[in-house]
Write a protein that holds these residues in place. Structure first.
Motif, PDB file in Angstrom:
ATOM      1  N   ARG A   1       0.838  -1.199   0.000  1.00 48.43           N
ATOM      2  CA  ARG A   1       0.000   0.000   0.000  1.00 48.43           C
ATOM      3  C   ARG A   1       0.877   1.256   0.000  1.00 48.43           C
ATOM      4  NH1 ARG A   1      -4.353   0.316   4.710  1.00 48.43           N
ATOM      5  NH2 ARG A   1      -4.850  -1.724   3.778  1.00 48.43           N
ATOM      6  N   ARG A   2       1.960   1.213   0.776  1.00 53.51           N
ATOM      7  CA  ARG A   2       2.890   2.352   0.777  1.00 53.51           C
ATOM      8  C   ARG A   2       3.499   2.557  -0.608  1.00 53.51           C
ATOM      9  NH1 ARG A   2       3.890   0.609   5.926  1.00 53.51           N
ATOM     10  NH2 ARG A   2       5.500  -0.898   5.380  1.00 53.51           N
ATOM     11  N   ASN A   3       3.931   1.453  -1.199  1.00 44.48           N
ATOM     12  CA  ASN A   3       4.543   1.548  -2.527  1.00 44.48           C
ATOM     13  C   ASN A   3       3.579   2.157  -3.537  1.00 44.48           C
ATOM     14  OD1 ASN A   3       6.777   0.292  -1.426  1.00 44.48           O
ATOM     15  ND2 ASN A   3       6.323  -1.712  -2.296  1.00 44.48           N
ATOM     16  N   LEU A   4       2.310   1.727  -3.491  1.00 46.59           N
ATOM     17  CA  LEU A   4       1.314   2.257  -4.418  1.00 46.59           C
ATOM     18  C   LEU A   4       1.083   3.749  -4.178  1.00 46.59           C
ATOM     19  CD1 LEU A   4      -0.805   1.857  -6.617  1.00 46.59           C
ATOM     20  CD2 LEU A   4      -2.430   1.160  -4.827  1.00 46.59           C
ATOM     21  N   SER A   5       0.985   4.142  -2.915  1.00 54.20           N
ATOM     22  CA  SER A   5       0.784   5.557  -2.594  1.00 54.20           C
ATOM     23  C   SER A   5       1.962   6.395  -3.079  1.00 54.20           C
ATOM     24  CB  SER A   5       0.595   5.741  -1.086  1.00 54.20           C
ATOM     25  OG  SER A   5      -0.592   5.117  -0.641  1.00 54.20           O
ATOM     26  N   PHE A   6       3.181   5.896  -2.841  1.00 52.89           N
ATOM     27  CA  PHE A   6       4.382   6.613  -3.288  1.00 52.89           C
ATOM     28  C   PHE A   6       4.345   6.777  -4.809  1.00 52.89           C
ATOM     29  CE2 PHE A   6       8.899   7.301  -1.587  1.00 52.89           C
ATOM     30  CZ  PHE A   6       9.159   8.280  -2.521  1.00 52.89           C
ATOM     31  N   THR A   7       4.001   5.700  -5.515  1.00 54.31           N
ATOM     32  CA  THR A   7       3.924   5.762  -6.978  1.00 54.31           C
ATOM     33  C   THR A   7       2.865   6.760  -7.434  1.00 54.31           C
ATOM     34  OG1 THR A   7       4.653   3.460  -7.201  1.00 54.31           O
ATOM     35  CG2 THR A   7       3.469   4.418  -9.064  1.00 54.31           C
ATOM     36  N   ASN A   8       1.705   6.747  -6.772  1.00 48.63           N
ATOM     37  CA  ASN A   8       0.643   7.687  -7.140  1.00 48.63           C
ATOM     38  C   ASN A   8       1.065   9.135  -6.917  1.00 48.63           C
ATOM     39  OD1 ASN A   8      -1.049   5.577  -7.850  1.00 48.63           O
ATOM     40  ND2 ASN A   8      -2.134   5.538  -5.887  1.00 48.63           N
ATOM     41  N   ILE A   9       1.798   9.377  -5.840  1.00 45.05           N
ATOM     42  CA  ILE A   9       2.288  10.731  -5.571  1.00 45.05           C
ATOM     43  C   ILE A   9       3.289  11.147  -6.643  1.00 45.05           C
ATOM     44  CG2 ILE A   9       3.687  12.105  -3.975  1.00 45.05           C
ATOM     45  CD1 ILE A   9       2.344  10.449  -1.696  1.00 45.05           C
ATOM     46  N   GLN A  10       4.218  10.248  -6.963  1.00 49.69           N
ATOM     47  CA  GLN A  10       5.191  10.558  -8.010  1.00 49.69           C
ATOM     48  C   GLN A  10       4.506  10.842  -9.340  1.00 49.69           C
ATOM     49  OE1 GLN A  10       7.983   7.049  -7.340  1.00 49.69           O
ATOM     50  NE2 GLN A  10       9.441   8.672  -7.792  1.00 49.69           N
ATOM     51  N   GLU A  11       3.508  10.041  -9.675  1.00 53.70           N
ATOM     52  CA  GLU A  11       2.809  10.235 -10.948  1.00 53.70           C
ATOM     53  C   GLU A  11       2.012  11.529 -10.947  1.00 53.70           C
ATOM     54  OE1 GLU A  11       0.515   6.717 -11.512  1.00 53.70           O
ATOM     55  OE2 GLU A  11       2.238   5.531 -12.235  1.00 53.70           O
TER      56      GLU A  11
END
Length: 374
Positions: free
Chosen positions: A233-243
């Motif tokens: 979930r953290r990884n997905l959130s980090f990716t969404n923020i980067q995108e």
């Protein structure tokens, strides 16, 4: 010095302590031509109303016995400046943060605006203190014109708040030295919610962009999901923020991502962790760090991190330097991080990356000092 331990008279557990080496740093520019300096600082204050002096955090590494270095830019990311444990506040903020913030004034002793103002007052007090130290050290200051006797110098005006933005528990502050203000262009900010139902603003990020002397800077303050098991979930959130920030990424020269990223240790043996801390061998634990593993694997692209020079910043017993051993098997972890990206390695230097010994929260604050060629 490593994290040590002591034995209480009635305690069976050994008390594992968070201990730091004193930073040995004296600023000297390593770039050719003009440059600006920037201090990036992050702290999860765990919903506490902080009465502690924050100068050991913001001044750490910048003040020696004979020299005080004033950063040209100060970027501060705070997390949990309001209590996020109340379900009503979490869920309500996911739907309408502004309206709920007004409704909860009877439940919470201070409103969103007052939280921001209180932190601005704390930071500005610390900055004025830094300026006074600098004057004492050098007998002069950047924009000070000694000839203008009719207009005496006011240390409190050496810095100006460029932008202050709060999103529920996240608070981002950017300060700049006043004489550099005319050189700031294209200032803007945005909020990204990744919490409740994937969009709630109890977790997420605040992004602030600006240009200085033609160099384009992005500053992202983030708070990701907690819990060792929620790494995906953290990884997905980090990716969404980067995108979400990627729209202008091709136009950026420098990006700083900081905050309570909540990454934990992929380690099952708690005794092994505490033994490593007790023996001053905490660096051996970095191989278990979830974020470090992502950086090494290249999952975060060109984002990188300075050399970690401090033991895990979480979880401490508030008002102490002791790691929490409350029976819940909480693994110490480097939750609090500062990552960076630069388009040109030769024009950007990370001088230091350190933690600070404040005790009000169950997290220790971190800071990193950068120099940017302009």
């Amino acid at each position: 010095m490593g994290a040590g331990y002591t034995y209480g008279k009635t305690e069976k557990k050994r008390a594992v302590m968070f201990e730091l080496e004193e930073p040995d740093f004296k600023y000297k520019s390593k770039l050719k031509g003009k440059s600006v300096t920037m201090l990036a600082a992050s702290w999860n204050v765990a919903g506490k109303r902080i009465d502690e002096d924050i100068s050991p955090w913001l001044m750490r590494g910048l003040c020696s016995e004979d020299t005080t270095t004033l950063p040209d830019i100060l970027i501060i990311g705070l997390q949990e400046v309001v209590d996020l444990t109340a379900r009503k506040r979490q869920c309500g903020y996911a739907m309408n943060a502004t309206r709920l913030d007004r409704q909860c004034t009877s439940l919470y002793s201070y409103t969103k605006d007052n939280v921001t103002k209180l932190w601005q007052m704390r930071v500005e007090k610390c900055l004025a203190q830094m300026v006074m130290f600098s004057i004492h050290d050098t007998f002069q200051i950047g924009a000070l014109d000694e000839k203008e006797e009719e207009d005496p110098y006011d240390p409190a005006k050496e810095y100006v708040c460029l932008r202050a933005r709060q999103m529920v528990g996240l608070l981002s502050l950017v300060y700049i030295r006043t004489h550099l203000l005319p050189e700031i262009k294209n200032l803007k900010s945005e909020q990204i919610g990744t919490g409740f139902m994937g969009v709630g603003k109890n977790k997420g990020a605040i992004g602030i962009r600006f240009s200085i002397r033609g160099r384009r800077v992005l500053f992202v303050n983030m708070h990701l999901d907690s819990g060792k098991e929620y790494v995906d979930r953290r990884n997905l959130s980090f990716t969404n923020i980067q995108e979400a920030e990627a729209g202008d990424r091709e136009n950026e020269d420098i990006a700083i991502y900081l905050g309570d990223m909540n990454y934990r240790l992929n380690c099952q043996d708690l005794d092994q962790v505490f033994d490593a801390l007790n023996n001053g061998e905490w660096k051996q634990l970095l191989k278990y760090d979830q974020l470090n593993q992502r950086i090494i694997s290249g999952e975060l692209g060109d984002l990188r991190e300075g050399k970690i020079t401090f033991p895990p910043t979480y979880k401490l017993v508030p008002m102490t330097d002791l790691y929490d051993q409350d029976g819940k098997k909480r693994f110490p972890a480097w939750c609090d991080r500062i990552l960076y990206w630069t388009a040109k390695e030769s024009t950007f230097i990370n001088h230091f990356y350190i933690a600070s010994p404040l005790v009000s929260s169950d997290h220790k604050p971190v800071s990193s000092f950068f120099e940017i060629s302009t």
